[in-house]
Design a protein around this motif. Structure first.
Motif, PDB file in Angstrom:
ATOM      1  N   GLN A  15       9.639  -3.248   4.999  1.00  0.00           N
ATOM      2  CA  GLN A  15       9.008  -2.989   6.288  1.00  0.00           C
ATOM      3  C   GLN A  15       8.510  -1.555   6.413  1.00  0.00           C
ATOM      4  O   GLN A  15       7.363  -1.338   6.848  1.00  0.00           O
ATOM      5  N   PRO A  16       9.301  -0.539   6.052  1.00  0.00           N
ATOM      6  CA  PRO A  16       8.799   0.836   6.158  1.00  0.00           C
ATOM      7  C   PRO A  16       7.531   1.077   5.336  1.00  0.00           C
ATOM      8  O   PRO A  16       6.594   1.736   5.809  1.00  0.00           O
ATOM      9  N   LEU A  17       7.463   0.543   4.121  1.00  0.00           N
ATOM     10  CA  LEU A  17       6.295   0.766   3.267  1.00  0.00           C
ATOM     11  C   LEU A  17       5.094  -0.050   3.730  1.00  0.00           C
ATOM     12  O   LEU A  17       3.947   0.396   3.634  1.00  0.00           O
ATOM     13  N   MET A  18       5.347  -1.233   4.243  1.00  0.00           N
ATOM     14  CA  MET A  18       4.267  -2.107   4.681  1.00  0.00           C
ATOM     15  C   MET A  18       3.407  -1.446   5.755  1.00  0.00           C
ATOM     16  O   MET A  18       2.191  -1.651   5.821  1.00  0.00           O
ATOM     17  N   ALA A  19       4.040  -0.632   6.599  1.00  0.00           N
ATOM     18  CA  ALA A  19       3.307   0.019   7.680  1.00  0.00           C
ATOM     19  C   ALA A  19       2.210   0.941   7.162  1.00  0.00           C
ATOM     20  O   ALA A  19       1.228   1.208   7.865  1.00  0.00           O
ATOM     21  N   SER A  20       2.357   1.414   5.909  1.00  0.00           N
ATOM     22  CA  SER A  20       1.359   2.312   5.323  1.00  0.00           C
ATOM     23  C   SER A  20       0.510   1.627   4.257  1.00  0.00           C
ATOM     24  O   SER A  20      -0.326   2.272   3.620  1.00  0.00           O
ATOM     25  N   GLY A  21       0.752   0.353   4.037  1.00  0.00           N
ATOM     26  CA  GLY A  21       0.005  -0.365   3.017  1.00  0.00           C
ATOM     27  C   GLY A  21       0.539  -0.151   1.617  1.00  0.00           C
ATOM     28  O   GLY A  21      -0.103  -0.532   0.633  1.00  0.00           O
ATOM     29  N   TRP A  22       1.732   0.481   1.496  1.00  0.00           N
ATOM     30  CA  TRP A  22       2.364   0.688   0.196  1.00  0.00           C
ATOM     31  C   TRP A  22       3.316  -0.468  -0.069  1.00  0.00           C
ATOM     32  O   TRP A  22       3.666  -1.233   0.827  1.00  0.00           O
ATOM     33  N   GLN A  23       3.767  -0.595  -1.316  1.00  0.00           N
ATOM     34  CA  GLN A  23       4.717  -1.649  -1.650  1.00  0.00           C
ATOM     35  C   GLN A  23       5.616  -1.221  -2.804  1.00  0.00           C
ATOM     36  O   GLN A  23       5.268  -0.345  -3.599  1.00  0.00           O
ATOM     37  N   LEU A  24       6.777  -1.848  -2.860  1.00  0.00           N
ATOM     38  CA  LEU A  24       7.729  -1.606  -3.939  1.00  0.00           C
ATOM     39  C   LEU A  24       7.926  -2.919  -4.689  1.00  0.00           C
ATOM     40  O   LEU A  24       8.485  -3.873  -4.163  1.00  0.00           O
ATOM     41  N   LYS A  25       7.424  -2.967  -5.927  1.00  0.00           N
ATOM     42  CA  LYS A  25       7.587  -4.152  -6.761  1.00  0.00           C
ATOM     43  C   LYS A  25       8.858  -3.999  -7.585  1.00  0.00           C
ATOM     44  O   LYS A  25       9.156  -2.921  -8.080  1.00  0.00           O
ATOM     45  N   GLY A  65      -3.474   0.698  -4.785  1.00  0.00           N
ATOM     46  CA  GLY A  65      -3.070  -0.052  -5.957  1.00  0.00           C
ATOM     47  C   GLY A  65      -2.614   0.797  -7.124  1.00  0.00           C
ATOM     48  O   GLY A  65      -2.377   0.281  -8.221  1.00  0.00           O
ATOM     49  N   ASN A  66      -2.473   2.117  -6.916  1.00  0.00           N
ATOM     50  CA  ASN A  66      -2.039   3.016  -7.979  1.00  0.00           C
ATOM     51  C   ASN A  66      -0.511   3.064  -8.060  1.00  0.00           C
ATOM     52  O   ASN A  66       0.169   3.113  -7.031  1.00  0.00           O
ATOM     53  N   ILE A  67       0.014   3.062  -9.286  1.00  0.00           N
ATOM     54  CA  ILE A  67       1.458   3.216  -9.477  1.00  0.00           C
ATOM     55  C   ILE A  67       1.805   4.692  -9.358  1.00  0.00           C
ATOM     56  O   ILE A  67       1.341   5.517 -10.143  1.00  0.00           O
ATOM     57  N   VAL A  68       2.604   5.038  -8.365  1.00  0.00           N
ATOM     58  CA  VAL A  68       2.980   6.427  -8.112  1.00  0.00           C
ATOM     59  C   VAL A  68       4.290   6.767  -8.812  1.00  0.00           C
ATOM     60  O   VAL A  68       4.434   7.826  -9.424  1.00  0.00           O
ATOM     61  N   ILE A  69       5.254   5.853  -8.727  1.00  0.00           N
ATOM     62  CA  ILE A  69       6.583   6.082  -9.303  1.00  0.00           C
ATOM     63  C   ILE A  69       7.021   4.824 -10.046  1.00  0.00           C
ATOM     64  O   ILE A  69       6.808   3.703  -9.561  1.00  0.00           O
ATOM     65  N   GLU A  70       7.633   5.022 -11.213  1.00  0.00           N
ATOM     66  CA  GLU A  70       8.259   3.929 -11.949  1.00  0.00           C
ATOM     67  C   GLU A  70       9.733   4.253 -12.159  1.00  0.00           C
ATOM     68  O   GLU A  70      10.077   5.376 -12.518  1.00  0.00           O
TER      69      GLU A  70
END
Length: 200
Positions: free
Chosen positions: A139-149, A162-167
């Motif tokens: 929910q916190p990330l969704m508000a900014s359009g980010w996601q955690l796969k 769509g850029n991978i920032v952290i792995e």
């Protein structure tokens, strides 16, 4: 040694590794539980209780940036209402204390290192991104359009373009039983987290 500490602290997660401080440190003002994850983009941190358990862990953090590698011992404690981190120098002194409770972050820093440390809320963000359940971030990330796969072995933080920032790569199940590799692709550093012992 001070230059090594500066480099280590700069690398971001680092103080998962460092939390704890000395009596001569001056406490900073509490910070709200929103963290800037990109210019103009902020995310609200999950609550301590969303980890789903209590946790006490001793860890060794190794930070690699450019051609240098530094290590820092860390103590982490999580209860339903609070997160506490303590990071120590090679000579055993606490160099930073950080706590997260009641939607606020408080930190104390060893005199002389305040200008070299990453923002404490960024340190906490990296730690919680690694250990807290992926659903607590949805929910916190969704508000900014980010996601955690997430899979059983890795996580990817993906921005709104769509850029991978952290792995984050996990080498064991449970995750604390093996080495964890945290790579910030934008800032170009890799952190290895080895848990020496822990209790839940």
């Amino acid at each position: 040694m001070i230059e090594q500490l500066k480099l280590l602290l700069f690398t971001g997660f680092l103080l998962a590794a460092m939390t704890g401080c000395v009596s001569t440190s001056a406490p900073q003002q509490p910070l709200q539980n929103q963290v800037e994850i990109a210019p103009g983009t902020r995310v609200t941190l999950p609550e301590p209780a969303e980890l789903g358990e209590t946790l006490t862990a001793s860890q060794l953090i190794s930070a690699q940036w450019q051609d240098q590698t530094n290590q820092l011992p860390v103590q982490l404690e999580v209860s339903p209402d609070k997160v506490v981190l303590a990071g120590f120098s090679s000579w055993g002194s606490r160099i930073l204390s950080l706590s997260y409770q009641n939607k606020a972050i408080e930190t104390q820093v060893l005199p002389g290192l305040g200008e070299t440390l990453p923002k404490p809320e960024q340190v906490l963000f990296n730690l919680m991104l690694t250990l807290w359940p992926a659903e607590s971030w949805e929910q916190p990330l969704m508000a900014s359009g980010w996601q955690l796969k997430e899979t059983s072995q890795y996580r990817q933080l993906i921005d709104d373009k769509g850029n991978i920032v952290i792995e984050i790569h996990y080498n064991a199940m449970p995750h604390l039983d093996g080495e964890i590799l945290f790579t910030n692709k934008k800032l170009g550093y890799v952190i290895s987290i080895k848990t020496l012992n822990y209790s839940r």
